[in-house]
Scaffold this active site. Sequence first.
Site, PDB file in Angstrom:
ATOM      1  N   ARG A  51      31.937 -89.411   0.938  1.00  0.00           N
ATOM      2  CA  ARG A  51      30.529 -89.757   0.158  1.00  0.00           C
ATOM      3  C   ARG A  51      30.073 -91.053   0.160  1.00  0.00           C
ATOM      4  O   ARG A  51      29.116 -91.524   0.207  1.00  0.00           O
ATOM      5  CB  ARG A  51      30.693 -89.097  -1.283  1.00  0.00           C
ATOM      6  N   THR A  52      31.120 -91.823  -0.433  1.00  0.00           N
ATOM      7  CA  THR A  52      30.552 -93.435  -0.689  1.00  0.00           C
ATOM      8  C   THR A  52      29.987 -93.876   0.572  1.00  0.00           C
ATOM      9  O   THR A  52      28.995 -94.574   0.387  1.00  0.00           O
ATOM     10  CB  THR A  52      31.778 -94.061  -1.296  1.00  0.00           C
ATOM     11  N   LYS A  80      44.275-107.199  13.358  1.00  0.00           N
ATOM     12  CA  LYS A  80      44.845-108.131  14.168  1.00  0.00           C
ATOM     13  C   LYS A  80      45.253-109.500  13.273  1.00  0.00           C
ATOM     14  O   LYS A  80      45.693-110.322  13.606  1.00  0.00           O
ATOM     15  CB  LYS A  80      43.747-108.816  14.857  1.00  0.00           C
ATOM     16  N   ARG A 101      35.136-101.263   0.789  1.00  0.00           N
ATOM     17  CA  ARG A 101      36.145-100.224   0.249  1.00  0.00           C
ATOM     18  C   ARG A 101      37.322-101.099   0.663  1.00  0.00           C
ATOM     19  O   ARG A 101      37.501-101.170   1.879  1.00  0.00           O
ATOM     20  CB  ARG A 101      36.049 -98.927   0.369  1.00  0.00           C
ATOM     21  N   HIS A 129      35.521 -98.797  -9.539  1.00  0.00           N
ATOM     22  CA  HIS A 129      34.406 -97.766  -8.615  1.00  0.00           C
ATOM     23  C   HIS A 129      33.270 -97.933  -9.036  1.00  0.00           C
ATOM     24  O   HIS A 129      32.602 -96.870  -9.339  1.00  0.00           O
ATOM     25  CB  HIS A 129      35.026 -96.793  -8.197  1.00  0.00           C
TER      26      HIS A 129
END
Length: 306
Positions: A51-52, A80, A101, A129
């Site tokens: 969703r986000t 890396k 995120r 959030h």
Amino acid sequence: MKHLIDPLDLTVEEIDDLLDTARNIEANRQRYAHLCEGKKLATLFYEPSTRTRLSFEAAMLNLGGKVLGFSSADSSSAAKGESIADTIRVVSCYADICAMRHPKEGAPLVASRFSGIPVINAGDGGHQHPTQTLTDLLTIRSLKGRLTDLTIGLCGDLKFGRTVHSLIKSLARYQGIRFILISPNELRLPEYIRDEVLNANNIPFEEVEQLETVMSQLDILYMTRVQRERFFNEEDYVRLKDSYILDGEKMKSAKPDMAILHPLPRVNEIAVEVDNDPRAAYFKQAQYGVYVRMALILKLLEVEVC
Ligand code: NCD
């Protein structure tokens, strides 16, 4: 430059404005369709999301902008060993705004210090959030007509659930809010939020383990998933995962106009039969996430809405 890292980065007036814009967008989609033409949003997702990430991308596309990014740490140079600071410096050359995120708490804050573009925290570990909170606030305001004088039950994993932390921080600034915190003892709200947010602001709250005993008092029931990925061992997760299952039987004692919210994804905590209950608001909530992220992108890019 303005970033959105913590829900308190926005004042109550700014939040109210964003929610007004989101409502306006819902009613007049076409008016907003070209406002971000020529602009790019980067989605930097080091942790899974449906969703986000997709609602951020849909939001930018709805505004006429473009999107680029990655959806897992393995497909970025993090694999890396590149630092967040270096990644964001580079992304600042490619995009006008970014949503990040990350599994580590504070990663988007670090990024914002090195960034040449606005950074939006799209969830940092078990911490915050803020854009889910904007979505939740828009849903509550749309359904109830207000963000004041509400009894809000938060149920499930209150320890690791970042959406709960951000929602409490934001709602604590509105009048007449009372929280009922429903969780197993091991998944109680972190002490720092109880002390620094609830006690420090004299917000009434109680902590209980049984959902049934408080159901009839609630105006909003905010269900959450037990956050498996934050557990140290699988045994604890398995023992706690089905602590609460909201079903038709439990809904019988709820107020006729109580609203059920859930940030999703749902695992077992809401039985599928509840989806047909008119009080189930979680899919509508996911839709609101697009409008409010459109409003946020416009604000952070300082796009004039005429
Ligand atoms: C939440 C999250 O990522 O914190 N999901 C979301 O953004 N809608 C809740 C969760 O994963 O349980």
